[in-house]
Motif scaffolding. Structure first.
Motif: not given
Length: 376
Positions: A336-337, A340, A358-363, A365
């Protein structure tokens, strides 16, 4: 950075179009190059006429063996020149080969490969030379393509990918297949040319659109997926122009600006296609590209797709797999990094091409990266 790229791209695209009228198609052969004025007149040389014009018995022989295949070309097939413009690891091999399966197609596989891992843009020293080479190849004119032929002689892949040409080359002394006269004559019997170009920006291809038979498909892929593929699937992507997302997205931003200008100037000659849409709907999107070029989804194209989309070869260059099962693979293997970092460099172009940020790892996923493509 990307915002500046869009502004610069628009300026360069407009500058290129301003000079289009000064670009001529001199010293071409086969009748195609003379159509730059917009004339609709075109006559494909008959196979027998070409055979009779050749003194070399080997070349005559291989052309006669091509007669059966030549007769499979649908009547009324237009003399279209279809360019797939993309960049490394964006799905151009699959699309190029699928299109090349159509009867009567002569396939130019990555003719700018001798330039290595660099991109030819509007300020590159090789811009004019590259545009001239592409124009001449589409006109079956190899008389000044000395560097191209030398490179192709050593790097067989450039000709092997052109299955119809290579079948002819394999039936006679191979050295004969690399002479300008022989190549020009073999090439001249094919009404359709497909060219895959991954080392030139759209502004470099713009002058070719002066010819009304030229069609350009701009094939794009989510920049995050491209960077992931270049990082995790191959080992040769070592230059900054290949591995740096800033370079990738600067190129995409320039192409985006150029595309908008070209689409307005040549609405029937330019098409944007996302790899993700092709991967999920390969038959429909391939049909769309062929119809854009005035062709049909021929049975031989269907056979190619049937064969390649039902196989499973996990190799970087393989086209034998179902792309719909791999289109989201990057979201599973890319940190994810790194996503970003790529989004930071590519924020605007990602949104312009209809991809989700994407704003987060969950997003991430969720696997939902492809949105609607809304162009101005």
């Amino acid at each position: 950075m990307v915002g500046c790229g869009l502004a610069l791209g628009a300026y360069l695209a407009l500058t290129a179009l301003t000079h289009l009228a000064a670009i001529t198609t001199q010293h071409n052969t086969g009748g195609f190059g003379e159509m730059g004025s917009g004339s609709e007149q075109y006559t494909l040389p008959s196979l027998e006429d070409v055979i009779q014009s050749i003194q070399d018995v080997d070349v005559q022989r291989v052309l006669r063996t091509y007669t059966t295949q030549h007769n499979q070309v649908p009547e009324g097939t237009p003399p279209v020149r279809l360019i797939v413009s993309s960049t490394w690891r964006s799905g151009s091999t699959l699309l190029g080969e699928a299109l090349a399966a159509h009867p009567g197609v002569f396939y130019h596989y990555e003719p700018l490969m001798p330039l290595g891992l660099q991109q030819v843009g509007p300020t590159h020293t090789e811009q004019g030379k590259s545009t001239t080479l592409l124009r001449d190849l589409m006109s079956c004119d190899y008389r000044t393509a000395h560097d191209y032929l030398k490179f192709a002689f050593v790097n067989h892949d450039m000709f092997v990918r052109n299955m119809r040409l290579w079948s002819m080359c394999s039936a006679m002394p191979r050295s004969k297949c690399y002479t300008p006269d022989t190549l020009g004559r073999l090439c001249s019997v094919f009404p359709v040319h497909v060219m895959k170009v991954v080392r030139a920006r759209l502004s470099v291809l713009a002058p070719l659109l002066l010819n009304p038979w030229v069609r350009v498909v701009w094939l794009v892929r989510d920049p995050r997926a491209v960077i992931s593929s270049r990082t995790n699937s191959v080992t040769w992507c070592t230059t900054r122009s290949c591995s740096d997302p800033g370079y990738l997205c600067s190129d995409l931003a320039l192409d985006y600006s150029t595309y908008l200008v070209l689409k307005e100037e040549y609405p029937k000659q330019v098409l944007l296609l996302r790899y993700e849409d092709l991967a999920r709907h390969p038959y429909d999107k391939t049909r769309q590209v062929l119809e854009f070029a005035g062709l049909t989804l021929h049975q031989q194209v269907k056979d190619y797709l049937d064969d390649h989309l039902t196989s499973d070869e996990d190799a970087p260059w393989s086209t034998r797999h179902d792309p719909s099962t791999r289109v989201a693979r990057w979201m599973k293997v890319m940190k994810f990094e790194d996503v970003v970092k790529t989004q930071y460099q590519c924020h605007n172009i990602i949104k312009n091409l209809g991809y989700r940020l994407f704003t987060s790892q969950t997003d991430m996923d969720t696997g939902n990266a492809v949105g609607l493509l809304n162009l101005p």
